[in-house]
Design an enzyme around this catalytic site. Structure first.
Site, PDB file in Angstrom:
ATOM      1  N   ASN A 211      -7.305  -5.211   1.219  1.00 45.68           N
ATOM      2  CA  ASN A 211      -6.960  -4.719   2.556  1.00 45.68           C
ATOM      3  C   ASN A 211      -8.051  -3.767   3.043  1.00 45.68           C
ATOM      4  O   ASN A 211      -9.026  -3.523   2.338  1.00 45.68           O
ATOM      5  CB  ASN A 211      -5.587  -4.036   2.536  1.00 45.68           C
ATOM      6  CG  ASN A 211      -5.562  -2.878   1.569  1.00 45.68           C
ATOM      7  OD1 ASN A 211      -6.284  -1.905   1.731  1.00 45.68           O
ATOM      8  ND2 ASN A 211      -4.753  -2.995   0.523  1.00 45.68           N
ATOM      9  N   ASP A 280       1.054  -5.554  -1.905  1.00 48.94           N
ATOM     10  CA  ASP A 280       2.459  -5.845  -2.196  1.00 48.94           C
ATOM     11  C   ASP A 280       2.612  -7.189  -2.905  1.00 48.94           C
ATOM     12  O   ASP A 280       3.623  -7.443  -3.552  1.00 48.94           O
ATOM     13  CB  ASP A 280       3.268  -5.882  -0.894  1.00 48.94           C
ATOM     14  CG  ASP A 280       3.374  -4.493  -0.274  1.00 48.94           C
ATOM     15  OD1 ASP A 280       3.471  -3.520  -1.040  1.00 48.94           O
ATOM     16  OD2 ASP A 280       3.347  -4.387   0.972  1.00 48.94           O
ATOM     17  N   LYS A 290     -13.815 -21.113 -10.496  1.00 45.59           N
ATOM     18  CA  LYS A 290     -13.845 -21.046  -9.032  1.00 45.59           C
ATOM     19  C   LYS A 290     -13.115 -22.250  -8.435  1.00 45.59           C
ATOM     20  O   LYS A 290     -13.341 -23.381  -8.868  1.00 45.59           O
ATOM     21  CB  LYS A 290     -15.317 -21.048  -8.596  1.00 45.59           C
ATOM     22  CG  LYS A 290     -15.506 -20.881  -7.119  1.00 45.59           C
ATOM     23  CD  LYS A 290     -16.984 -20.917  -6.762  1.00 45.59           C
ATOM     24  CE  LYS A 290     -17.114 -21.090  -5.261  1.00 45.59           C
ATOM     25  NZ  LYS A 290     -18.442 -21.520  -4.862  1.00 45.59           N
ATOM     26  N   LYS A 338      11.254   4.725   3.994  1.00 54.04           N
ATOM     27  CA  LYS A 338      10.492   4.755   2.735  1.00 54.04           C
ATOM     28  C   LYS A 338      10.808   6.020   1.935  1.00 54.04           C
ATOM     29  O   LYS A 338      10.895   5.986   0.714  1.00 54.04           O
ATOM     30  CB  LYS A 338       8.984   4.692   3.023  1.00 54.04           C
ATOM     31  CG  LYS A 338       8.529   3.259   3.228  1.00 54.04           C
ATOM     32  CD  LYS A 338       7.122   3.115   3.725  1.00 54.04           C
ATOM     33  CE  LYS A 338       7.007   1.725   4.339  1.00 54.04           C
ATOM     34  NZ  LYS A 338       5.739   1.439   4.957  1.00 54.04           N
ATOM     35  N   LYS A 342      12.383   5.222  -1.619  1.00 54.97           N
ATOM     36  CA  LYS A 342      11.497   5.439  -2.766  1.00 54.97           C
ATOM     37  C   LYS A 342      11.725   6.810  -3.411  1.00 54.97           C
ATOM     38  O   LYS A 342      10.997   7.200  -4.319  1.00 54.97           O
ATOM     39  CB  LYS A 342      10.040   5.275  -2.336  1.00 54.97           C
ATOM     40  CG  LYS A 342       9.762   3.891  -1.724  1.00 54.97           C
ATOM     41  CD  LYS A 342       8.281   3.576  -1.653  1.00 54.97           C
ATOM     42  CE  LYS A 342       8.053   2.264  -0.905  1.00 54.97           C
ATOM     43  NZ  LYS A 342       6.711   1.727  -1.102  1.00 54.97           N
TER      44      LYS A 342
HETATM   45  N1  CTP Z   1       3.064   1.745  -2.589  1.00 57.77           N
HETATM   46  C1  CTP Z   1       3.015   1.642  -3.964  1.00 57.77           C
HETATM   47  N2  CTP Z   1       3.048   0.418  -4.561  1.00 57.77           N
HETATM   48  C2  CTP Z   1       3.126  -0.713  -3.833  1.00 57.77           C
HETATM   49  C3  CTP Z   1       3.172  -0.615  -2.422  1.00 57.77           C
HETATM   50  C4  CTP Z   1       3.127   0.629  -1.834  1.00 57.77           C
HETATM   51  O1  CTP Z   1       2.946   2.678  -4.635  1.00 57.77           O
HETATM   52  N3  CTP Z   1       3.154  -1.879  -4.453  1.00 57.77           N
HETATM   53  C5  CTP Z   1       3.046   3.081  -1.987  1.00 57.77           C
HETATM   54  C6  CTP Z   1       1.795   3.387  -1.174  1.00 57.77           C
HETATM   55  O2  CTP Z   1       0.799   3.978  -1.984  1.00 57.77           O
HETATM   56  C7  CTP Z   1       2.304   4.342  -0.123  1.00 57.77           C
HETATM   57  C8  CTP Z   1       3.740   3.921   0.072  1.00 57.77           C
HETATM   58  O3  CTP Z   1       4.104   3.169  -1.084  1.00 57.77           O
HETATM   59  O4  CTP Z   1       2.304   5.681  -0.565  1.00 57.77           O
HETATM   60  C9  CTP Z   1       4.003   3.112   1.287  1.00 57.77           C
HETATM   61  O5  CTP Z   1       3.149   2.009   1.317  1.00 57.77           O
HETATM   62  P1  CTP Z   1       3.306   0.899   2.441  1.00 57.77           P
HETATM   63  O6  CTP Z   1       2.372  -0.225   2.116  1.00 57.77           O
HETATM   64  O7  CTP Z   1       3.222   1.548   3.770  1.00 57.77           O
HETATM   65  O8  CTP Z   1       4.814   0.484   2.232  1.00 57.77           O
HETATM   66  P2  CTP Z   1       5.528  -0.636   1.450  1.00 57.77           P
HETATM   67  O9  CTP Z   1       6.430  -0.016   0.482  1.00 57.77           O
HETATM   68  O10 CTP Z   1       4.550  -1.598   0.885  1.00 57.77           O
HETATM   69  O11 CTP Z   1       6.412  -1.281   2.586  1.00 57.77           O
HETATM   70  P3  CTP Z   1       6.025  -2.327   3.738  1.00 57.77           P
HETATM   71  O12 CTP Z   1       4.925  -3.174   3.189  1.00 57.77           O
HETATM   72  O13 CTP Z   1       7.283  -3.052   3.942  1.00 57.77           O
HETATM   73  O14 CTP Z   1       5.619  -1.496   4.916  1.00 57.77           O
END
Ligand code: CTP
Length: 402
Positions: A211, A280, A290, A338, A342
């Site tokens: 990303n 995610d 490859k 969140k 969390k």
């Molecule tokens: N985070 C994490 N591990 C993951 C995804 C996210 O620890 N696999 C943590 C990120 O470091 C951040 C927080 O969760 O501090 C929120 O991340 P974000 O990507 O905004 O949220 P998601 O939980 O992934 O939710 P969504 O993708 O539905 O917005």
């Protein structure tokens, strides 16, 4: 309350005329304002203008010692609650980054221990020049504050980034910094774990999913924690940023590696800040060779990675845990969701679609949501200042806990 003192350094660019208005606005707000002009600034606007507005003698020459009881540059340096340089030319930025003190302004700013706000203004190509960018980065690393220049028509005829920031925005910045006070070492004795950057999820030996995270926010947090006296562990995905000195850095690639690195350290730390943009999903299957192209579509099946923050939330005991939420809409709703889902103590949320708040930028515009219901919306600031604002909030909350 004691009257606050700002020492305003004005350097020789056309925007020097705007510094006169700034002086007037500062004094109207009851801020005791002392002005230093460089020789070049005095060619744009006269010392008399600033003397009339500030009601104080204006300094240009280092050796013009009017008061035998003091050494002027040290006296001014000590007097300052905040040092502001507006406009700041490429020249003064370069001198400050190299520690050069060859006139009244550069000597005084080198002698101050007050926070310094630099408001650059120059031609678009000068601003973008790697030398100027490098010098600004050096100063940011040392904790200097910056009021980002605006974009638009410049006096030199070009259009682009280089205009002195709007006076309203400089004033807000000044008031914020005056309220915040001096550099602190309030994190002494604390262990802080920071995660930064993106993760990379392998598809095959030459490809990955990732990303746009640059790691700048997480690195700024690690540096702020270090400067405030903490022992800092930085778990970072791949970035192009130099490793911060005085910080223990653990480079990782995937979400899985980040999960293990974080879990190994979690028991030992007091504060966890998860600024990383963790993937995610990852490819269900990682190809050894490859993938060769063929006719038709290629479908890659993805599976969920571990949600590291969620796992921390489940296990946390004494740790103060901060998560980030980078959103493109309904920021408040998702941030609060969140925070409770969390089980974290604080969420720092930003709308990545806003100008100056996105990935790869040097600035951010965030709102801090705290478990106790508090919400703190911050103005557009450098990522380093956002980092300090986050620690200001955390330390305030930890004091209440004790
Ligand atoms: N985070 C994490 N591990 C993951 C995804 C996210 O620890 N696999 C943590 C990120 O470091 C951040 C927080 O969760 O501090 C929120 O991340 P974000 O990507 O905004 O949220 P998601 O939980 O992934 O939710 P969504 O993708 O539905 O917005």
């Amino acid at each position: 309350m004691r009257k606050k003192t700002v020492v305003l350094g004005v350097t020789g660019g056309i925007a020097a005329y705007k510094a006169a208005a700034l002086t007037s606005q500062l004094t109207q707000k009851g801020i005791d304002t002392w002005v230093i002009l460089t020789e070049s600034a005095a060619r744009f606007v006269t010392p008399l203008t600033f003397q009339t507005l500030s009601k104080h003698h204006v300094f240009v020459d280092t050796f013009e010692e009017r008061d035998p009881a003091v050494v002027s540059h040290i006296d001014l340096a000590d007097k300052a609650d905040l040092f502001v340089i507006a406009p700041a030319t490429a020249n003064i930025i370069g001198k400050m980054a190299q520690g050069i003190a060859d006139d009244m302004l550069s000597t005084t700013v080198l002698a101050t221990v007050a926070p310094v706000l630099i408001c650059p203004a120059m031609n678009v190509h000068m601003y973008a020049h790697p030398a100027v960018q490098r010098n600004m980065n050096i100063l940011k690393e040392w904790g200097y504050h910056f009021a980002e220049p605006g974009e638009g028509p410049l006096a030199c005829g070009y259009t682009g980034k280089g205009r002195l920031a709007e006076s309203e925005s400089i004033l807000t910045h000044i008031e914020y910094l005056l309220k915040k006070g001096n550099r602190k070492t309030d994190l002494k004795g604390k262990r802080v774990l920071v995660t930064a950057g993106p993760t990379r999820e392998k598809v095959d030996p030459v490809r990955f999913f990732s990303n746009r995270s640059s790691g700048k926010m997480g690195f700024a947090i690690a540096e702020a924690a270090r400067d405030r006296g903490a022992e800092v562990l930085l778990v970072t995905g791949p970035t192009s940023l130099p490793k911060p000195s005085g910080v223990i850095t653990y480079p990782v690639e995937s979400a899985e590696e980040m999960y293990h690195a974080v879990m190994e350290k979690i028991e030992e730390v007091d504060i966890v800040i998860k600024a990383a943009a963790v993937a995610d999903y990852r490819p269900k299957e990682v190809h050894d060779q490859k993938i060769k192209k063929s006719e038709g579509q290629l479908i890659i099946e993805l599976e969920r990675t571990k949600d590291i923050l969620f796992e921390i939330g489940k296990r946390k005991k004494h740790q103060f845990v901060v998560g980030f939420a980078a959103e493109t809409k309904d920021v408040e709703y998702y941030a609060k969701d969140k925070m409770s889902r969390k089980n974290v103590d604080m969420i720092v949320a930003n709308n990545v679609k806003l100008v100056g708040a996105g990935f790869e930028e040097d600035t951010n515009v965030v709102t801090i949501y705290v478990k106790n219901g508090q919400e703190i919306s911050l103005p557009k600031m450098s990522k380093r200042e956002v980092a300090d604002a986050i620690f200001d909030q955390i330390m305030g909350l930890l004091e209440q806990r004790e």
